[in-house]
Design a protein around this motif. Structure first.
Motif, PDB file in Angstrom:
ATOM      1  N   LEU A 249       0.811  -1.215   0.000  1.00 53.75           N
ATOM      2  CA  LEU A 249       0.000   0.000   0.000  1.00 53.75           C
ATOM      3  C   LEU A 249       0.845   1.267   0.000  1.00 53.75           C
ATOM      4  N   PHE A 250       2.143   1.124   0.294  1.00 53.56           N
ATOM      5  CA  PHE A 250       2.997   2.297   0.451  1.00 53.56           C
ATOM      6  C   PHE A 250       4.013   2.384  -0.678  1.00 53.56           C
ATOM      7  N   PRO A 251       4.241   3.574  -1.221  1.00 46.65           N
ATOM      8  CA  PRO A 251       5.269   3.720  -2.255  1.00 46.65           C
ATOM      9  C   PRO A 251       6.648   3.460  -1.678  1.00 46.65           C
ATOM     10  N   ALA A 252       7.533   2.973  -2.513  1.00 47.78           N
ATOM     11  CA  ALA A 252       8.886   2.677  -2.046  1.00 47.78           C
ATOM     12  C   ALA A 252       9.556   3.915  -1.460  1.00 47.78           C
ATOM     13  N   GLY A 253       9.215   5.082  -2.011  1.00 48.80           N
ATOM     14  CA  GLY A 253       9.814   6.325  -1.524  1.00 48.80           C
ATOM     15  C   GLY A 253       9.469   6.654  -0.086  1.00 48.80           C
ATOM     16  N   ALA A 254       8.452   5.984   0.480  1.00 46.41           N
ATOM     17  CA  ALA A 254       8.085   6.241   1.875  1.00 46.41           C
ATOM     18  C   ALA A 254       9.193   5.830   2.831  1.00 46.41           C
ATOM     19  N   ALA A 255      10.086   4.939   2.386  1.00 49.09           N
ATOM     20  CA  ALA A 255      11.206   4.507   3.218  1.00 49.09           C
ATOM     21  C   ALA A 255      12.540   4.957   2.614  1.00 49.09           C
ATOM     22  N   ARG A 256      12.521   6.066   1.925  1.00 47.39           N
ATOM     23  CA  ARG A 256      13.729   6.570   1.248  1.00 47.39           C
ATOM     24  C   ARG A 256      14.778   7.020   2.254  1.00 47.39           C
ATOM     25  N   ARG A 257      16.038   6.681   1.962  1.00 40.12           N
ATOM     26  CA  ARG A 257      17.171   7.133   2.743  1.00 40.12           C
ATOM     27  C   ARG A 257      18.192   7.795   1.826  1.00 40.12           C
ATOM     28  N   GLU A 258      18.876   8.799   2.352  1.00 39.59           N
ATOM     29  CA  GLU A 258      19.890   9.516   1.552  1.00 39.59           C
ATOM     30  C   GLU A 258      21.186   8.714   1.545  1.00 39.59           C
ATOM     31  N   GLU A 259      21.195   7.667   0.752  1.00 41.97           N
ATOM     32  CA  GLU A 259      22.399   6.860   0.619  1.00 41.97           C
ATOM     33  C   GLU A 259      22.389   6.175  -0.731  1.00 41.97           C
ATOM     34  N   PRO A 262      23.789  -0.254  -4.931  1.00 38.58           N
ATOM     35  CA  PRO A 262      24.129  -0.741  -6.276  1.00 38.58           C
ATOM     36  C   PRO A 262      22.920  -1.299  -7.007  1.00 38.58           C
ATOM     37  N   GLY A 263      23.064  -1.428  -8.330  1.00 37.97           N
ATOM     38  CA  GLY A 263      22.038  -2.083  -9.126  1.00 37.97           C
ATOM     39  C   GLY A 263      21.070  -1.115  -9.772  1.00 37.97           C
ATOM     40  N   PRO A 264      20.188  -1.639 -10.642  1.00 36.22           N
ATOM     41  CA  PRO A 264      19.197  -0.799 -11.322  1.00 36.22           C
ATOM     42  C   PRO A 264      18.214  -0.200 -10.317  1.00 36.22           C
ATOM     43  N   PRO A 265      17.771   1.044 -10.541  1.00 39.61           N
ATOM     44  CA  PRO A 265      16.829   1.666  -9.602  1.00 39.61           C
ATOM     45  C   PRO A 265      15.412   1.129  -9.769  1.00 39.61           C
ATOM     46  N   SER A 284      20.551  -8.273  -1.339  1.00 38.41           N
ATOM     47  CA  SER A 284      21.084  -7.032  -0.777  1.00 38.41           C
ATOM     48  C   SER A 284      20.158  -6.506   0.303  1.00 38.41           C
ATOM     49  N   ARG A 285      20.636  -5.509   1.038  1.00 41.49           N
ATOM     50  CA  ARG A 285      19.832  -4.894   2.091  1.00 41.49           C
ATOM     51  C   ARG A 285      19.352  -3.500   1.684  1.00 41.49           C
ATOM     52  N   ALA A 286      19.573  -3.138   0.404  1.00 40.19           N
ATOM     53  CA  ALA A 286      19.146  -1.830  -0.075  1.00 40.19           C
ATOM     54  C   ALA A 286      19.014  -1.863  -1.593  1.00 40.19           C
ATOM     55  N   VAL A 287      18.063  -1.075  -2.124  1.00 39.84           N
ATOM     56  CA  VAL A 287      17.922  -0.910  -3.574  1.00 39.84           C
ATOM     57  C   VAL A 287      17.759   0.575  -3.874  1.00 39.84           C
ATOM     58  N   PRO A 288      18.347   1.032  -4.970  1.00 44.73           N
ATOM     59  CA  PRO A 288      18.246   2.457  -5.302  1.00 44.73           C
ATOM     60  C   PRO A 288      16.879   2.834  -5.852  1.00 44.73           C
ATOM     61  N   ALA A 294      17.895   5.647  -1.667  1.00 44.12           N
ATOM     62  CA  ALA A 294      17.669   4.206  -1.689  1.00 44.12           C
ATOM     63  C   ALA A 294      16.668   3.817  -0.618  1.00 44.12           C
ATOM     64  N   VAL A 295      16.086   2.635  -0.803  1.00 46.09           N
ATOM     65  CA  VAL A 295      15.250   2.013   0.221  1.00 46.09           C
ATOM     66  C   VAL A 295      16.096   0.941   0.898  1.00 46.09           C
ATOM     67  N   THR A 296      16.132   0.953   2.215  1.00 50.45           N
ATOM     68  CA  THR A 296      16.900  -0.044   2.943  1.00 50.45           C
ATOM     69  C   THR A 296      15.972  -0.985   3.700  1.00 50.45           C
ATOM     70  N   LEU A 297      16.488  -2.174   3.997  1.00 48.66           N
ATOM     71  CA  LEU A 297      15.712  -3.135   4.770  1.00 48.66           C
ATOM     72  C   LEU A 297      15.390  -2.578   6.160  1.00 48.66           C
ATOM     73  N   ASP A 298      16.352  -1.896   6.772  1.00 54.64           N
ATOM     74  CA  ASP A 298      16.120  -1.319   8.095  1.00 54.64           C
ATOM     75  C   ASP A 298      15.010  -0.279   8.047  1.00 54.64           C
ATOM     76  N   ALA A 299      14.965   0.512   6.973  1.00 54.52           N
ATOM     77  CA  ALA A 299      13.929   1.538   6.843  1.00 54.52           C
ATOM     78  C   ALA A 299      12.548   0.906   6.695  1.00 54.52           C
ATOM     79  N   ILE A 300      12.460  -0.201   5.942  1.00 54.96           N
ATOM     80  CA  ILE A 300      11.180  -0.900   5.795  1.00 54.96           C
ATOM     81  C   ILE A 300      10.719  -1.466   7.135  1.00 54.96           C
TER      82      ILE A 300
END
Length: 305
Positions: A249-259, A262-265, A284-288, A294-300
């Motif tokens: 229900l939530f956009p990926a940007g809701a857990a955005r971090r300034e970091e 690697p990999g395709p966004p 991985s623990r993060a995707v751009p 990026a979205v990180t696992l910790d942020a989710i």
């Protein structure tokens, strides 16, 4: 606005009500999804709104007017109706199918042709390519788009949808959901939609109503419903993966971090569930994100908590 007050339907000879004392409101310009197991009364409730089924008791108010005091034929001309089987007239062209309600409303030919072209464009079908085709020349997804265009042609304030994407293959279903949802929000329609798919209900409904044995068990926004089911039946029907459904229900940007990561966004329309799936797939623990960061696992995990 759609308001159901004590709405009840008992079929002749039945021992119990198919729909029992349902009171429910769909505010103007919003959508409500009806879900529940087979036989719970979802489709009957929907058809009580446009009087394809006549209620045994209760009231249906549309924009404050009692639907039961109106001529049913005239009422239906001002309510869009989309069904799974689409119900296009096989001997008519796409344009003739879409023009059905404008014709019944007495629009002149010039106005009707313009509206047909307009709504075909709305649903992503070029009038030049599709207007003269017959239904058998269309794919399942194209027929469903024509069904939506036909329902919108008379510019009705209310739209009823009964399993609208059930006949569309899974690969195209989500795309069509997104397109129709965007269109309905843009047009400000009041929508009541029946679906058996929990994820679809959460995507399409500003609110979701769970029915069981003809009764309303819970009515709440999707995130609240998933977080706090009213009872064991609702929790079981929503499934053990409702936490994952909630992430959708939530956009990926809701857990955005300034970091950096690697990999395709991820594309702009990606959800937190999509982000988590990508992390698992990439190990991985993060995707751009396409918009940066990026979205990180910790942020989710933080957001889910």
């Amino acid at each position: 606005m759609i308001r159901l007050e004590g709405l009840t339907k008992t079929w002749p000879g039945a021992t119990g009500a198919a729909v029992a004392d349902i009171t429910l409101e769909v505010p103007e310009g919003t959508s409500c999804a009806l879900i529940g197991p087979s036989g719970s009364g979802k489709t009957t409730t929907l058809r009580l709104v446009n009087r394809l089924v006549e209620p045994s008791a209760g009231r249906v108010l549309i924009a404050g007017k009692d639907a039961l005091r109106q001529d049913p034929v005239r009422l239906r001309r001002h309510i869009g109706y989309v069904i799974q089987e689409v119900g296009l007239f096989p001997h008519r062209s796409v344009a003739e199918n879409v023009a059905t309600v404008p014709g019944l409303l007495g629009w002149d030919a010039t106005r009707a042709r313009a509206r047909v072209a307009e709504v075909l464009e709305m649903v992503g079908l070029s009038p030049a390519r599709f207007a003269d085709r017959r239904p058998h020349q269309l794919s399942g997804g194209e027929r469903q788009r024509v069904g939506v265009a036909r329902a919108l042609a008379g510019d009705p304030p209310v739209l009823l949808m009964d399993e609208p994407f059930g006949a569309v293959d899974p690969l195209r279903r989500r795309q069509l959901q997104d397109e129709v949802l965007r269109l309905l929000r843009q047009l400000g329609k009041t929508v009541l939609v029946v679906t058996h798919d929990v994820a679809e209900a959460m995507r399409l409904g500003d609110a979701v109503a769970v029915l069981r044995d003809g009764r309303l068990v819970q009515h709440a926004p999707p995130a609240e419903l998933l977080a706090r089911p009213a009872d064991g039946f609702v929790a079981g029907f929503l499934g053990t993966d409702r936490a994952l459904t909630r992430l959708g229900l939530f956009p990926a940007g809701a857990a955005r971090r300034e970091e950096a990561a690697p990999g395709p966004p991820l594309p702009p329309e990606a959800t937190l569930r999509d982000a988590l799936a990508e992390m698992l797939a990439r190990g991985s623990r993060a995707v751009p994100l396409a918009e940066g960061g990026a979205v990180t696992l910790d942020a989710i995990l933080d957001l889910a908590a």
